[in-house]
Design an enzyme around this catalytic site. Structure first.
Site, PDB file in Angstrom:
ATOM      1  N   TYR A  18     -13.826  10.520 -38.743  1.00 20.16           N
ATOM      2  CA  TYR A  18     -14.099  11.416 -37.607  1.00 20.16           C
ATOM      3  C   TYR A  18     -15.478  11.112 -37.016  1.00 20.16           C
ATOM      4  CZ  TYR A  18     -14.216  15.535 -34.670  1.00 20.16           C
ATOM      5  OH  TYR A  18     -14.258  16.357 -33.578  1.00 20.16           O
ATOM      6  N   PHE A  51     -11.341   5.887  -5.128  1.00 20.48           N
ATOM      7  CA  PHE A  51     -10.177   5.802  -5.998  1.00 20.48           C
ATOM      8  C   PHE A  51      -9.736   7.237  -6.287  1.00 20.48           C
ATOM      9  CE2 PHE A  51      -7.772   5.682  -9.919  1.00 20.48           C
ATOM     10  CZ  PHE A  51      -6.735   4.878  -9.472  1.00 20.48           C
ATOM     11  N   THR A  52      -8.436   7.422  -6.460  1.00 22.39           N
ATOM     12  CA  THR A  52      -7.859   8.782  -6.543  1.00 22.39           C
ATOM     13  C   THR A  52      -8.573   9.681  -7.564  1.00 22.39           C
ATOM     14  OG1 THR A  52      -6.224   7.882  -8.076  1.00 22.39           O
ATOM     15  CG2 THR A  52      -5.575   8.019  -5.759  1.00 22.39           C
ATOM     16  N   ASP A  61     -17.979   1.495 -11.194  1.00 25.62           N
ATOM     17  CA  ASP A  61     -16.619   1.605 -11.737  1.00 25.62           C
ATOM     18  C   ASP A  61     -16.183   0.181 -12.062  1.00 25.62           C
ATOM     19  OD1 ASP A  61     -13.939   1.661 -12.253  1.00 25.62           O
ATOM     20  OD2 ASP A  61     -13.460   3.133 -10.706  1.00 25.62           O
ATOM     21  N   LYS A 116      -7.266  -1.757 -18.045  1.00 21.47           N
ATOM     22  CA  LYS A 116      -7.031  -2.850 -17.092  1.00 21.47           C
ATOM     23  C   LYS A 116      -7.644  -4.138 -17.639  1.00 21.47           C
ATOM     24  CE  LYS A 116      -6.540   0.952 -14.339  1.00 21.47           C
ATOM     25  NZ  LYS A 116      -6.639   2.322 -14.874  1.00 21.47           N
ATOM     26  N   ARG A 124       0.635   3.260  -2.182  1.00 18.38           N
ATOM     27  CA  ARG A 124      -0.804   3.458  -2.057  1.00 18.38           C
ATOM     28  C   ARG A 124      -1.078   3.676  -0.574  1.00 18.38           C
ATOM     29  NH1 ARG A 124      -2.402   5.810  -6.119  1.00 18.38           N
ATOM     30  NH2 ARG A 124      -3.066   4.713  -7.960  1.00 18.38           N
ATOM     31  N   PHE A 151       0.567  12.252  -5.711  1.00 15.36           N
ATOM     32  CA  PHE A 151       1.468  11.103  -5.809  1.00 15.36           C
ATOM     33  C   PHE A 151       2.178  11.011  -7.155  1.00 15.36           C
ATOM     34  CE2 PHE A 151      -1.487   8.614  -8.391  1.00 15.36           C
ATOM     35  CZ  PHE A 151      -2.707   9.197  -8.061  1.00 15.36           C
TER      36      PHE A 151
HETATM   37  N1  F0G Z   1     -11.004   3.527 -11.478  1.00 15.89           N
HETATM   38  C1  F0G Z   1     -10.147   2.626 -10.982  1.00 15.89           C
HETATM   39  C2  F0G Z   1     -10.643   1.616 -10.012  1.00 15.89           C
HETATM   40  C3  F0G Z   1      -8.809   2.651 -11.378  1.00 15.89           C
HETATM   41  O1  F0G Z   1      -7.972   1.748 -10.888  1.00 15.89           O
HETATM   42  C4  F0G Z   1      -8.373   3.643 -12.305  1.00 15.89           C
HETATM   43  C5  F0G Z   1      -6.998   3.725 -12.710  1.00 15.89           C
HETATM   44  C6  F0G Z   1      -9.318   4.561 -12.788  1.00 15.89           C
HETATM   45  C7  F0G Z   1     -10.626   4.463 -12.357  1.00 15.89           C
HETATM   46  C8  F0G Z   1      -8.930   5.655 -13.731  1.00 15.89           C
HETATM   47  O2  F0G Z   1      -8.722   5.165 -14.993  1.00 15.89           O
HETATM   48  O3  F0G Z   1      -6.283   5.587 -15.391  1.00 15.89           O
HETATM   49  O4  F0G Z   1      -7.834   5.011 -17.262  1.00 15.89           O
HETATM   50  O5  F0G Z   1      -7.953   7.228 -16.181  1.00 15.89           O
HETATM   51  N2  F0G Z   1      -6.080   3.151 -12.077  1.00 15.89           N
HETATM   52  C9  F0G Z   1      -4.681   3.125 -12.428  1.00 15.89           C
HETATM   53  C10 F0G Z   1      -3.908   2.430 -11.353  1.00 15.89           C
HETATM   54  C11 F0G Z   1      -4.095   4.429 -12.814  1.00 15.89           C
HETATM   55  O6  F0G Z   1      -2.677   2.346 -11.501  1.00 15.89           O
HETATM   56  O7  F0G Z   1      -4.487   1.941 -10.391  1.00 15.89           O
HETATM   57  P1  F0G Z   1      -7.635   5.783 -16.005  1.00 15.89           P
END
Ligand code: F0G
Length: 462
Positions: A77, A129-130, A220, A263, A387, A453
């Site tokens: 832990y 980014f979303t 990022d 990624k 997208r 989405f």
């Molecule tokens: N920043 C970028 C540029 C991303 O593409 C993503 C995730 C995140 C942050 C968030 O990271 O999913 O580990 O919480 N992108 C995925 C996509 C979901 O399909 O583009 P996460």
């Protein structure tokens, strides 16, 4: 006879040791499946999908070295040895001082946003980014797009469409004052622009400019190695540098980072936050125990941290990136040869189809990219992702964002599919393109409040 001297393709620097069997479906089964999923590819069951290009996130194939590292996971832990291995890899390859593991990227975004953003502050970034923007907004901030105009133009062939327009940033500083800007949010290989890189030159200019105003740069770094490969290929003075060296240089121009290791870092789950500032680290270390877990595991199993540490190093191999990006380019060129309109230059993690150009008879309110993704699935069982307007969501005042880019993303998981799969994907896009005039729009019949989405449902317009 074609001369082959000095011409070599991007063949993979690995071979297969295990395979996963796929299910083949009929068109009738796929029509039923997408209808039941409310024409949202996120709501399909993966057993109904043949080639899964929904995302490159967490869908990577791990290497034999990563799988064997899993067995070394220290599941204590507190004070796990696996944490120290991850910390060492991040310090060595990225150069950040303090690190906090999180369950994935958005866990890091949540903590970082809460630590750095105060209500009413402005967070400029090279396109949104979303999840990143949502966490900035939930922390009381307002996102402002400062990416160069070329990024919003799917036909512009500018080699660094991830670059920041410093004039846009200067305007924001003039309007709000530097003290209202906690940091500039910089993504390497900008996802929503189509996987487009930022140049070192631009980053250096941004560094000098933000230093003058006492503003941080938060990175990022989800796809930093892919960005580095593009720099090596395209930026003057970088041809002789390795991906590893370029990644280190990029990170050195920023003050902290959030990372979705799902990624670039070649794993199925995980992420982290990193900073060079002790005070930021101290507060984040305190918050992580509220949301993720103790600061030496942050919601991850010890074995996950082991796999990330190995994956980071593998991702920095120039050979790996040449094959990775070469495969995406192969698909993009093939689609182009069939006349399918795609975002140019071809990006790092996928091919992005311009749904506005593909379906000019549909207005953006009829969700062209969403409709096109559904149609592709029906055609071949290839799952892609919208997208565009659905992903862009609503502004804090409730109005829809209307993004310039209305795209369908064909995201390529790393080390997973073959060149023949790429052929099938391109052929499917081409056959849907041939009958594009018959494709109808959609109407949204269910809309969740956050990141719509993921769960939105649609019906076909008659
Ligand atoms: N920043 C970028 C540029 C991303 O593409 C993503 C995730 C995140 C942050 C968030 O990271 O999913 O580990 O919480 N992108 C995925 C996509 C979901 O399909 O583009 P996460």
């Amino acid at each position: 006879m074609t001369k082959l001297i000095n011409k070599r393709s991007w063949a993979e620097p690995y071979k297969m040791k295990m395979v996963e069997l796929l299910k083949m479906t009929t068109r009738a089964q796929r029509v039923k499946a997408i209808k039941e999923a409310g024409y949202n590819t996120f709501l399909l069951r993966s057993k109904d999908v043949y080639i899964d290009l929904l995302t490159d996130s967490g869908t990577n194939a791990m290497s034999d070295r990563q799988w064997s590292a899993l067995m070394l996971g220290d599941e204590a832990y507190a004070g796990s040895e696996s944490y120290f291995k991850l910390e060492k890899a991040i310090q060595q390859f990225y150069g950040y001082k303090y690190i906090i593991p999180t369950h994935q990227g958005r866990g890091a975004e949540n903590i970082l946003s809460q630590v750095l953003i105060r209500k009413g502050q402005i967070v400029p970034g090279n396109m949104y980014f979303t999840t990143t923007r949502l966490h900035q907004e939930l922390a009381g901030g307002k996102f402002e797009d400062i990416i160069i105009d070329e990024a919003h133009d799917s036909t512009s062939e500018f080699p660094f469409k991830g670059n920041v327009d410093l004039a846009k940033l200067e305007l924001l500083i003039k309007k709000h004052g530097a003290e209202k800007i906690p940091y500039v949010s910089i993504a390497t290989n900008v996802n929503m622009a189509g996987g487009q890189p930022i140049s070192i030159k631009n980053l250096k200019e941004l560094r000098a400019f933000t230093k003058k105003h006492g503003i941080r740069i938060i990175h990022d770094m989800t796809r930093v190695a892919e960005n580095a490969f593009f720099i090596q290929q395209r930026e003057k003075g970088y041809q002789q540098k390795s991906v590893r060296e370029i990644v280190y240089e990029i990170c050195s121009l920023t003050d902290g980072a959030t990372m979705s290791a799902k990624k670039d870092a070649l794993v199925n789950i995980g992420g982290f936050m990193a900073t060079n500032e002790w005070d930021v680290f101290e507060e984040a270390r305190n918050l992580v125990v509220v949301y993720e877990g103790l600061h030496t595991y942050g919601g991850l199993a010890g074995r996950d941290m082991e796999a990330i540490a190995v994956g980071i190093e593998e991702s920095l191999s120039t050979h790996h990136q040449r094959a990775r990006i070469g495969q995406v380019e192969y698909l993009g060129k093939k689609m182009e040869s069939y006349g399918v309109p795609i975002v140019k230059p071809i990006g790092g993690h996928g091919v992005f189809v311009d749904a506005k150009a593909f379906l000019p008879h549909l207005s953006q309110d009829q969700f062209p990219a969403q409709a096109l993704a559904a149609e592709l699935f029906i055609d071949s069982g290839v799952r892609t992702m919208e997208r565009g307007i659905v992903s862009a969501g609503r502004k804090p005042d409730g109005k829809n964002y209307y993004p310039e880019l209305e795209l369908v993303r064909f995201t390529i998981p790393r080390r997973v599919y073959t060149q023949a799969h790429m052929d099938v994907i391109a052929e499917s896009a081409a056959s849907v393109f041939e009958k594009r005039k018959t494709i109808k729009g959609l109407k949204m019949v269910y809309e969740p409040k956050y990141l719509r989405f993921f769960h939105a449902r649609f019906e076909k317009l008659m």
